[in-house]
Design an enzyme around this catalytic site. Structure first.
Site, PDB file in Angstrom:
ATOM      1  N   LYS A 406       0.919  -1.439  -0.009  1.00  0.00           N
ATOM      2  CA  LYS A 406      -0.156   0.218  -0.033  1.00  0.00           C
ATOM      3  C   LYS A 406       0.841   1.274  -0.110  1.00  0.00           C
ATOM      4  O   LYS A 406       0.376   2.459  -0.161  1.00  0.00           O
ATOM      5  CB  LYS A 406      -1.021  -0.086   1.313  1.00  0.00           C
ATOM      6  CG  LYS A 406      -2.195  -1.042   0.932  1.00  0.00           C
ATOM      7  CD  LYS A 406      -2.837  -1.369   2.407  1.00  0.00           C
ATOM      8  CE  LYS A 406      -3.727  -2.217   2.181  1.00  0.00           C
ATOM      9  NZ  LYS A 406      -3.335  -3.794   1.998  1.00  0.00           N
ATOM     10  N   LYS A 418       3.495   4.655   5.490  1.00  0.00           N
ATOM     11  CA  LYS A 418       4.668   3.518   5.295  1.00  0.00           C
ATOM     12  C   LYS A 418       5.618   4.039   4.226  1.00  0.00           C
ATOM     13  O   LYS A 418       6.736   3.443   4.267  1.00  0.00           O
ATOM     14  CB  LYS A 418       3.646   2.368   4.941  1.00  0.00           C
ATOM     15  CG  LYS A 418       2.917   1.642   6.020  1.00  0.00           C
ATOM     16  CD  LYS A 418       3.813   1.518   7.480  1.00  0.00           C
ATOM     17  CE  LYS A 418       4.656   0.147   7.143  1.00  0.00           C
ATOM     18  NZ  LYS A 418       5.257  -0.173   8.558  1.00  0.00           N
ATOM     19  N   SER A 447      -4.223 -12.463   9.273  1.00  0.00           N
ATOM     20  CA  SER A 447      -3.909 -11.721  10.335  1.00  0.00           C
ATOM     21  C   SER A 447      -4.860 -10.872  11.001  1.00  0.00           C
ATOM     22  O   SER A 447      -6.256 -10.685  10.317  1.00  0.00           O
ATOM     23  CB  SER A 447      -2.796 -10.527   9.535  1.00  0.00           C
ATOM     24  OG  SER A 447      -3.419  -9.941   8.587  1.00  0.00           O
ATOM     25  N   VAL A 451      -9.201  -9.993   5.815  1.00  0.00           N
ATOM     26  CA  VAL A 451     -10.643 -10.184   5.494  1.00  0.00           C
ATOM     27  C   VAL A 451     -11.005 -11.638   5.853  1.00  0.00           C
ATOM     28  O   VAL A 451     -12.058 -11.732   5.741  1.00  0.00           O
ATOM     29  CB  VAL A 451     -10.724  -9.923   3.622  1.00  0.00           C
ATOM     30  CG1 VAL A 451      -9.773 -10.751   2.936  1.00  0.00           C
ATOM     31  CG2 VAL A 451     -12.014  -9.960   3.225  1.00  0.00           C
ATOM     32  N   ARG A 536     -14.325   1.463   0.211  1.00  0.00           N
ATOM     33  CA  ARG A 536     -13.908   2.342   1.496  1.00  0.00           C
ATOM     34  C   ARG A 536     -13.136   3.530   1.268  1.00  0.00           C
ATOM     35  O   ARG A 536     -12.318   3.245   0.173  1.00  0.00           O
ATOM     36  CB  ARG A 536     -13.743   1.364   2.555  1.00  0.00           C
ATOM     37  CG  ARG A 536     -14.479   0.538   3.064  1.00  0.00           C
ATOM     38  CD  ARG A 536     -13.926  -0.363   3.966  1.00  0.00           C
ATOM     39  NE  ARG A 536     -12.919  -1.314   3.694  1.00  0.00           N
ATOM     40  CZ  ARG A 536     -12.322  -2.021   4.190  1.00  0.00           C
ATOM     41  NH1 ARG A 536     -12.709  -2.452   5.617  1.00  0.00           N
ATOM     42  NH2 ARG A 536     -11.279  -2.731   3.726  1.00  0.00           N
TER      43      ARG A 536
END
Length: 629
Positions: A406, A418, A447, A451, A536
């Site tokens: 990302k 990040k 994790s 999802v 989102r």
């Protein structure tokens, strides 16, 4: 209860031992009991019985669970009978008791039959009882894999009646096995017959018992099982069956990892051992999903000391207890601290003087960070900067940042923070003796907050399963796989690199949701509805891995690539970060995002007002690109 069972077994053995001698004498003299020989036997009956019971006890015949009696228990009975009768023969010879030699041979055979028979009687009784039960009370089971593992699964299912499972058929690709029976259960077909067999035999549940099969074979069968709408479970692969034993506790529900069919990571163990063994290793965020798995992997390589740093004491406590139990000789220290606290981090590094740091502490949830950009920056940017500066000050040998896909052309605050973290470690690499590197990868299966656990929870609740967009795709790898590659990348790092992990093929989230529904024994949109909720804030339809694919180079590991180091002016970067700090103090989301865009030129803040889709031919990595006015 246990003592009562032992006493009962000994009582049965006393009867069997003495009955064997009586029957042997009766058979030897053709239906007539010779009283003289009978008198000799009765004179030694206490010694004979006692000696045999002692031998049986030493052979652990009273510790076996006779409701699960099998060939192993029979071998114990045979061995105990041979030893016991040899000792009795020696005893009778020394006592000058003159029984015919043929009596001893017959007694040996009768001992095996009577003592062994008493152990198998209960299992036969249970099998008969099992066979006459009402079939409607039992799930009809198809076992895929008619090898040793499949046979053991069959045995386990039969031995555990409480599972209410009835194996009715096997499937195996070996043509020699077709038409044959395994303990009464037929092998009825191969991989091409899964659906027909499920329909013909009214299968309720499928168990895949192929622990040593190739990944592609297991994946094929899993895809066939999906089409059957039967609940599917699996016996883990050989590398997961650490003790090599197969039992019902090892048969688990199919995980999406099984369906993705990723090969086991091959590590350069020598390189990793040299990297970690005898070193003090600090893992920040060591209680989280990635951090805790890093700790498990590091502990394997005999570090001088492993230090877990985390602000959440419950997570840190859990991994601490797990490691203490698994690695008795591991020197382990747990520190409760936040990377936001510069003074505290400085104190910690001054005291413990780590040689290697894995920096996994971060806020990672995209929508939450989009709504709380100041917190994302405090934790991700300033937290990383605190640890980076302390590492430089206290001469840490190597600093490994856990980054994310990302960070590439970010459309969200989390990704932009990040990317700044990557810029920080690359800028410090040029002014410090510490080797700073980053490892970038995509989503990890299972994790916290990912999802897959969400889908499983939604399925368990009866749905709906929520997907943001039916076109959305992601790259996935397992947590252990990601952490192993992080360690391998850290071992080969020389400083300044951004390591890119091979994430394999992209996966459609919609397909993922449907697969999980099917493998749970339901039909998508029939039993479990799927609801599209919309993208989102900050969310992409696809994730990218590299900033510049042309500058990507291979490494000695086939799943690790390097994006060549980029030079950053440390002073200029620190000025930008100072400006970012002021923006955070202003508590204005717009100011924060504007400064983020100034630091990260490729950052394009999410603006949902005018969403324009650019259709792009699917290349294996991208399906749809999203641009904003």
């Amino acid at each position: 209860m246990k003592k009562r069972r032992i006493v009962f077994l000994m009582f049965l053995d006393v009867i069997a031992i003495n009955l064997a001698y009586i029957l042997a004498l009766y058979i030897r003299f053709e239906g007539v009991l010779d009283l003289s020989y009978m008198k000799i036997y009765l004179n030694h009956i206490i010694a004979i019985t006692s000696m045999k019971l002692v031998v049986f006890y030493l052979f652990k015949l009273y510790k076996s669970l006779w409701e699960y009696a099998s060939i192993d228990e029979m071998i114990e009975v045979v061995g105990a009978s041979i030893v016991a009768n040899v000792l009795i023969g020696i005893y009778m010879y020394l006592s000058q008791a003159g029984l015919p030699k043929s009596i001893y041979a017959m007694v040996l055979i009768l001992d095996m039959a009577l003592v062994g028979g008493s152990r198998f009687f209960y299992r036969v009784f249970r099998r008969l009882k099992y066979g006459i039960k009402n079939e409607s009370d039992y799930k009809r089971i198809l076992i895929i894999g008619a090898g040793a593992a499949g046979a053991l699964v069959l045995k386990e299912l039969r031995n555990h009646e409480t599972l209410h499972s009835k194996p009715v058929a096997f499937i195996d690709d070996d043509p020699k096995k077709k038409g044959k029976n395994i303990n009464g259960i037929p092998v009825v077909g191969n991989r091409n017959n899964v659906l027909k067999v499920c329909e013909k035999y009214r299968i309720d549940e499928i168990i895949i018992a192929m622990p040593s099969a190739k990944v592609e074979d297991r994946k094929y069968f899993l895809n066939e099982c999906k089409k059957s709408n039967c609940k599917t479970r699996i016996l883990p692969g050989v590398y997961e069956l650490i003790d090599g034993k197969v039992n019902v506790t090892k048969i688990r529900d199919v995980q999406i990892e099984d369906l993705l069919g990723r090969e086991e990571v091959k590590l350069n163990l020598g390189e990793l051992s040299n990297f970690i063994e005898g070193k003090r290793v600090l893992v920040t965020g060591g209680g989280g999903s990635i951090g805790s798995e890093l700790c498990r992997q590091i502990a394997r390589f005999n570090p001088k000391e492993l230090i877990i740093l985390d602000i959440y004491e419950n997570n840190a406590y859990d991994i601490q207890n797990e490691l203490i139990k698994r690695y008795e000789d591991l020197k382990l220290q747990v520190i409760i601290a936040t990377v936001r606290d510069k003074v505290r981090i400085d104190e910690v590094l001054e005291k413990i003087r780590p040689q290697i740091i894995f920096h996994a502490a971060a806020h990672k949830h995209v929508p939450l960070m989009e709504n709380n950009p100041g917190e994302a920056i405090k934790n991700n940017v300033f937290g990383t900067l605190n640890v980076v500066q302390a590492a430089d000050k206290y001469n840490v040998d190597k600093f490994v940042l856990i980054s994310t896909d990302k960070a590439v052309n970010p459309t969200n605050v989390m990704g932009a923070t990040k990317r700044i973290c990557e810029m920080i470690i690359q800028s410090y690499n040029y002014i410090s003796n510490t080797d700073y590197v980053a490892v970038r990868f995509g989503n990890v299966l299972g994790s916290n907050g990912s999802v897959i656990p969400l889908f499983k929870k939604q399925i368990a609740e009866g749905g709906p399963v929520t997907v943001t967009d039916e076109r959305i795709i992601r790259f996935f790898m397992t947590i252990p796989e990601a952490c192993q590659l992080v360690l391998q990348a850290g071992a080969m790092a020389t400083g300044g690199e951004i390591f890119i992990l091979d994430m394999g093929e992209p996966v459609k989230i919609m397909d993922l949701a449907k697969d999980l529904i099917r493998l749970s024994g339901f039909q998508p949109e029939v039993d479990i509805p799927i609801k599209i909720t919309g993208l989102r804030p900050g969310e992409k339809l696809f994730e990218e891995i590299l900033l510049n694919e042309e500058e990507m180079t291979k490494t000695s590991h086939n799943k690790i690539y390097i994006e060549e180091p980029m030079e950053f002016d440390n002073n200029k970067l620190m000025n930008h970060i100072f400006k970012l700090e002021n923006a955070v103090r202003s508590q204005s989301s717009m100011k924060i995002k504007d400064v983020l865009a100034e630091i990260v030129p490729t950052y394009r803040p999410f603006k949902p007002v005018s969403l324009i889709e650019e259709d792009i031919i699917f290349t294996g990595q991208k399906e749809t690109a999203v641009t904003y006015d």
